[in-house]
Write a protein that holds these residues in place. Structure first.
Motif, PDB file in Angstrom:
ATOM      1  N   GLY A 135       0.810  -1.213   0.000  1.00 16.05           N
ATOM      2  CA  GLY A 135       0.000   0.000   0.000  1.00 16.05           C
ATOM      3  C   GLY A 135       0.842   1.261   0.000  1.00 16.05           C
ATOM      4  O   GLY A 135       0.538   2.229  -0.705  1.00 16.05           O
ATOM      5  N   GLU A 136       1.920   1.276   0.772  1.00 13.97           N
ATOM      6  CA  GLU A 136       2.823   2.434   0.789  1.00 13.97           C
ATOM      7  C   GLU A 136       3.439   2.652  -0.587  1.00 13.97           C
ATOM      8  O   GLU A 136       3.569   3.788  -1.048  1.00 13.97           O
ATOM      9  N   ARG A 139       0.763   4.103  -2.783  1.00 13.33           N
ATOM     10  CA  ARG A 139       0.487   5.483  -2.363  1.00 13.33           C
ATOM     11  C   ARG A 139       1.571   6.431  -2.893  1.00 13.33           C
ATOM     12  O   ARG A 139       1.269   7.505  -3.410  1.00 13.33           O
ATOM     13  N   ASP A 140       2.815   6.024  -2.791  1.00 14.03           N
ATOM     14  CA  ASP A 140       3.895   6.865  -3.306  1.00 14.03           C
ATOM     15  C   ASP A 140       3.813   7.026  -4.815  1.00 14.03           C
ATOM     16  O   ASP A 140       4.055   8.115  -5.344  1.00 14.03           O
ATOM     17  N   TRP A 146      -3.723   9.899  -4.691  1.00  9.61           N
ATOM     18  CA  TRP A 146      -4.144   8.996  -3.607  1.00  9.61           C
ATOM     19  C   TRP A 146      -5.121   9.759  -2.718  1.00  9.61           C
ATOM     20  O   TRP A 146      -4.847  10.874  -2.291  1.00  9.61           O
ATOM     21  N   ASN A 147      -6.250   9.158  -2.451  1.00  4.49           N
ATOM     22  CA  ASN A 147      -7.256   9.795  -1.603  1.00  4.49           C
ATOM     23  C   ASN A 147      -7.931   8.718  -0.755  1.00  4.49           C
ATOM     24  O   ASN A 147      -7.513   7.550  -0.781  1.00  4.49           O
ATOM     25  N   ASP A 151      -7.475   4.646  -0.900  1.00  4.32           N
ATOM     26  CA  ASP A 151      -7.041   3.930   0.298  1.00  4.32           C
ATOM     27  C   ASP A 151      -8.033   2.819   0.650  1.00  4.32           C
ATOM     28  O   ASP A 151      -7.637   1.690   0.938  1.00  4.32           O
ATOM     29  N   TRP A 154      -7.755   0.001  -1.885  1.00  3.59           N
ATOM     30  CA  TRP A 154      -6.569  -0.821  -1.658  1.00  3.59           C
ATOM     31  C   TRP A 154      -6.778  -1.751  -0.460  1.00  3.59           C
ATOM     32  O   TRP A 154      -6.490  -2.935  -0.529  1.00  3.59           O
TER      33      TRP A 154
END
Length: 168
Positions: A135-136, A139-140, A146-147, A151, A154
């Motif tokens: 997930g990180e 997100r990056d 990413w909102n 999130d 995911w």
């Protein structure tokens, strides 16, 4: 392939996610994964980056892997780590391609999950930590795109992936 019990449990779980909502979330996550792969087209790079995030969050987890005795200073250039990173990214690629199709997803992840449970004693907490690391990475790659919806998509998708693997 998975036993009838595992298949039945998987289908119940898929219904619980709701087909239209699940499909929408799956497509959103697939798009996020595609963006990540555009930024990092080399599978080994993606996988090693995810492992780096996993071990930064949970350093003790390195002990679960065959490269546990590798020098921590050069861990992420170690050939075994690179190979595992490639295998991880390849499995995630296959999972993302299979996400919209229940049977395909079970086929892709069932055997991997069974092997990880049987051979490596992977537990739910291990899957949760891996989900956070992936997930990180997503997100990056998504950056400002990413909102909360991304999130949520995911987290629901990783829950499905982890449950499918644990059912294997």
């Amino acid at each position: 392939f998975a036993s009838p019990f595992v298949r039945a449990m998987f289908h119940r779980m898929m219904r619980a996610f709701g087909a239209p909502r699940r499909r929408k979330r799956a497509l959103a996550v697939c798009a996020m994964w595609a963006r990540l792969r555009e930024r990092k087209p080399e599978t080994t790079t993606v996988g090693v980056s995810i492992l780096r995030r996993l071990f930064a969050r949970r350093p003790a987890f390195v002990q679960l892997f065959t490269f546990r005795s590798a020098d921590p200073e050069t861990l992420f250039v170690n050939a075994k780590v690179k190979l595992h990173g490639k295998l991880l990214a390849d499995a995630l690629n296959a999972a993302m391609e299979a996400l919209p199709d229940e049977a395909a997803l079970l086929g892709v992840l069932g055997d991997i999950g069974e092997r990880h449970g049987r051979l490596y004693s992977v537990k739910p907490g291990h899957y949760a930590a891996m989900g956070e690391a992936v997930g990180e990475e997503l997100r990056d790659a998504a950056g400002e795109e990413w909102n909360d919806e991304a999130d949520s998509a995911w987290k629901a998708t990783w829950e499905l992936i982890a449950e499918t693997m644990m059912a294997g």
